[in-house]
Motif scaffolding. Structure first.
Motif, PDB file in Angstrom:
ATOM      1  N   ARG A  39       0.837  -1.196   0.000  1.00 23.17           N
ATOM      2  CA  ARG A  39       0.000   0.000   0.000  1.00 23.17           C
ATOM      3  C   ARG A  39       0.875   1.251   0.000  1.00 23.17           C
ATOM      4  N   LEU A  40       0.469   2.208  -0.797  1.00 25.43           N
ATOM      5  CA  LEU A  40       1.113   3.516  -0.807  1.00 25.43           C
ATOM      6  C   LEU A  40       0.606   4.316   0.394  1.00 25.43           C
ATOM      7  N   PRO A  41       1.275   5.404   0.750  1.00 23.86           N
ATOM      8  CA  PRO A  41       0.809   6.213   1.882  1.00 23.86           C
ATOM      9  C   PRO A  41      -0.642   6.672   1.746  1.00 23.86           C
ATOM     10  N   ASN A  42      -1.150   6.829   0.510  1.00 21.97           N
ATOM     11  CA  ASN A  42      -2.538   7.253   0.337  1.00 21.97           C
ATOM     12  C   ASN A  42      -3.524   6.079   0.419  1.00 21.97           C
ATOM     13  N   GLY A  43      -3.014   4.866   0.651  1.00 25.66           N
ATOM     14  CA  GLY A  43      -3.865   3.694   0.807  1.00 25.66           C
ATOM     15  C   GLY A  43      -4.070   2.879  -0.464  1.00 25.66           C
ATOM     16  N   ASP A  44      -3.636   3.392  -1.606  1.00 25.71           N
ATOM     17  CA  ASP A  44      -3.783   2.657  -2.867  1.00 25.71           C
ATOM     18  C   ASP A  44      -2.854   1.450  -2.881  1.00 25.71           C
ATOM     19  N   LEU A  45      -3.340   0.363  -3.446  1.00 27.42           N
ATOM     20  CA  LEU A  45      -2.579  -0.878  -3.546  1.00 27.42           C
ATOM     21  C   LEU A  45      -1.800  -0.900  -4.852  1.00 27.42           C
ATOM     22  N   ARG A  46      -0.565  -1.383  -4.816  1.00 31.67           N
ATOM     23  CA  ARG A  46       0.256  -1.521  -6.004  1.00 31.67           C
ATOM     24  C   ARG A  46       0.955  -2.880  -5.973  1.00 31.67           C
ATOM     25  N   LEU A  47       1.247  -3.382  -7.162  1.00 32.31           N
ATOM     26  CA  LEU A  47       1.972  -4.636  -7.316  1.00 32.31           C
ATOM     27  C   LEU A  47       2.952  -4.461  -8.459  1.00 32.31           C
ATOM     28  N   TYR A  48       4.174  -4.919  -8.261  1.00 37.05           N
ATOM     29  CA  TYR A  48       5.143  -4.850  -9.349  1.00 37.05           C
ATOM     30  C   TYR A  48       4.745  -5.825 -10.449  1.00 37.05           C
ATOM     31  N   ARG A  49       4.865  -5.369 -11.698  1.00 32.78           N
ATOM     32  CA  ARG A  49       4.526  -6.214 -12.846  1.00 32.78           C
ATOM     33  C   ARG A  49       5.326  -7.515 -12.811  1.00 32.78           C
ATOM     34  N   SER A  50       6.581  -7.470 -12.413  1.00 26.38           N
ATOM     35  CA  SER A  50       7.398  -8.684 -12.368  1.00 26.38           C
ATOM     36  C   SER A  50       6.813  -9.708 -11.395  1.00 26.38           C
ATOM     37  N   GLU A  51       6.269  -9.262 -10.257  1.00 24.31           N
ATOM     38  CA  GLU A  51       5.631 -10.181  -9.310  1.00 24.31           C
ATOM     39  C   GLU A  51       4.359 -10.773  -9.907  1.00 24.31           C
ATOM     40  N   PHE A  52       3.591  -9.936 -10.604  1.00 28.65           N
ATOM     41  CA  PHE A  52       2.362 -10.385 -11.251  1.00 28.65           C
ATOM     42  C   PHE A  52       2.676 -11.444 -12.309  1.00 28.65           C
ATOM     43  N   GLU A  53       3.667 -11.183 -13.142  1.00 28.10           N
ATOM     44  CA  GLU A  53       4.025 -12.126 -14.199  1.00 28.10           C
ATOM     45  C   GLU A  53       4.591 -13.421 -13.623  1.00 28.10           C
ATOM     46  N   ALA A  54       5.353 -13.338 -12.533  1.00 27.14           N
ATOM     47  CA  ALA A  54       5.868 -14.538 -11.872  1.00 27.14           C
ATOM     48  C   ALA A  54       4.710 -15.371 -11.318  1.00 27.14           C
ATOM     49  N   TRP A  55       3.715 -14.705 -10.755  1.00 26.54           N
ATOM     50  CA  TRP A  55       2.532 -15.408 -10.236  1.00 26.54           C
ATOM     51  C   TRP A  55       1.796 -16.117 -11.360  1.00 26.54           C
ATOM     52  N   LEU A  56       1.594 -15.427 -12.489  1.00 34.75           N
ATOM     53  CA  LEU A  56       0.933 -16.047 -13.638  1.00 34.75           C
ATOM     54  C   LEU A  56       1.709 -17.266 -14.128  1.00 34.75           C
ATOM     55  N   GLU A  57       3.024 -17.137 -14.183  1.00 32.03           N
ATOM     56  CA  GLU A  57       3.867 -18.252 -14.635  1.00 32.03           C
ATOM     57  C   GLU A  57       3.747 -19.439 -13.681  1.00 32.03           C
ATOM     58  N   SER A  58       3.660 -19.177 -12.381  1.00 35.19           N
ATOM     59  CA  SER A  58       3.515 -20.270 -11.409  1.00 35.19           C
ATOM     60  C   SER A  58       2.173 -20.993 -11.618  1.00 35.19           C
ATOM     61  N   LEU A  59       1.146 -20.263 -12.028  1.00 30.03           N
ATOM     62  CA  LEU A  59      -0.136 -20.897 -12.321  1.00 30.03           C
ATOM     63  C   LEU A  59      -0.033 -21.786 -13.557  1.00 30.03           C
ATOM     64  N   ARG A  60       0.689 -21.321 -14.575  1.00 26.57           N
ATOM     65  CA  ARG A  60       0.881 -22.104 -15.796  1.00 26.57           C
ATOM     66  C   ARG A  60       1.635 -23.399 -15.487  1.00 26.57           C
ATOM     67  N   GLU A  61       2.662 -23.296 -14.657  1.00 23.82           N
ATOM     68  CA  GLU A  61       3.475 -24.474 -14.319  1.00 23.82           C
ATOM     69  C   GLU A  61       2.687 -25.476 -13.490  1.00 23.82           C
ATOM     70  N   ALA A  62       1.767 -24.988 -12.670  1.00 21.19           N
ATOM     71  CA  ALA A  62       0.970 -25.872 -11.811  1.00 21.19           C
ATOM     72  C   ALA A  62      -0.134 -26.596 -12.586  1.00 21.19           C
ATOM     73  N   ALA A  63      -0.496 -26.053 -13.734  1.00 23.95           N
ATOM     74  CA  ALA A  63      -1.590 -26.641 -14.511  1.00 23.95           C
ATOM     75  C   ALA A  63      -1.170 -27.886 -15.263  1.00 23.95           C
TER      76      ALA A  63
END
Length: 63
Positions: A39-63
């Motif tokens: 969370r940023l100081p204003n409360g907005d949530l952020r995620l690094y694209r690299s973390e998002f893409e790594a998560w997607l890849e882990s889903l592909r590998e698990a399938a």
């Protein structure tokens, strides 16, 4: 020169996931099925694209 990792907003994440609902997204975070991001100081949530893409890849590998 190293490329800067993009910070993704919740709307960007939802769109990339094919339009899932915000409720589903936050539930996945709550139960640990999605990277936590931060969370940023204003409360907005952020995620690094690299973390998002790594998560997607882990889903592909698990399938």
């Amino acid at each position: 020169m190293k490329k800067k990792d993009e910070l993704m907003t919740v709307p960007q994440i939802l769109e990339e996931l094919g339009g899932i609902s915000a409720r589903t997204f936050y539930r996945w975070r709550e139960i640990g099925k999605f990277p936590a991001g931060f969370r940023l100081p204003n409360g907005d949530l952020r995620l690094y694209r690299s973390e998002f893409e790594a998560w997607l890849e882990s889903l592909r590998e698990a399938a």
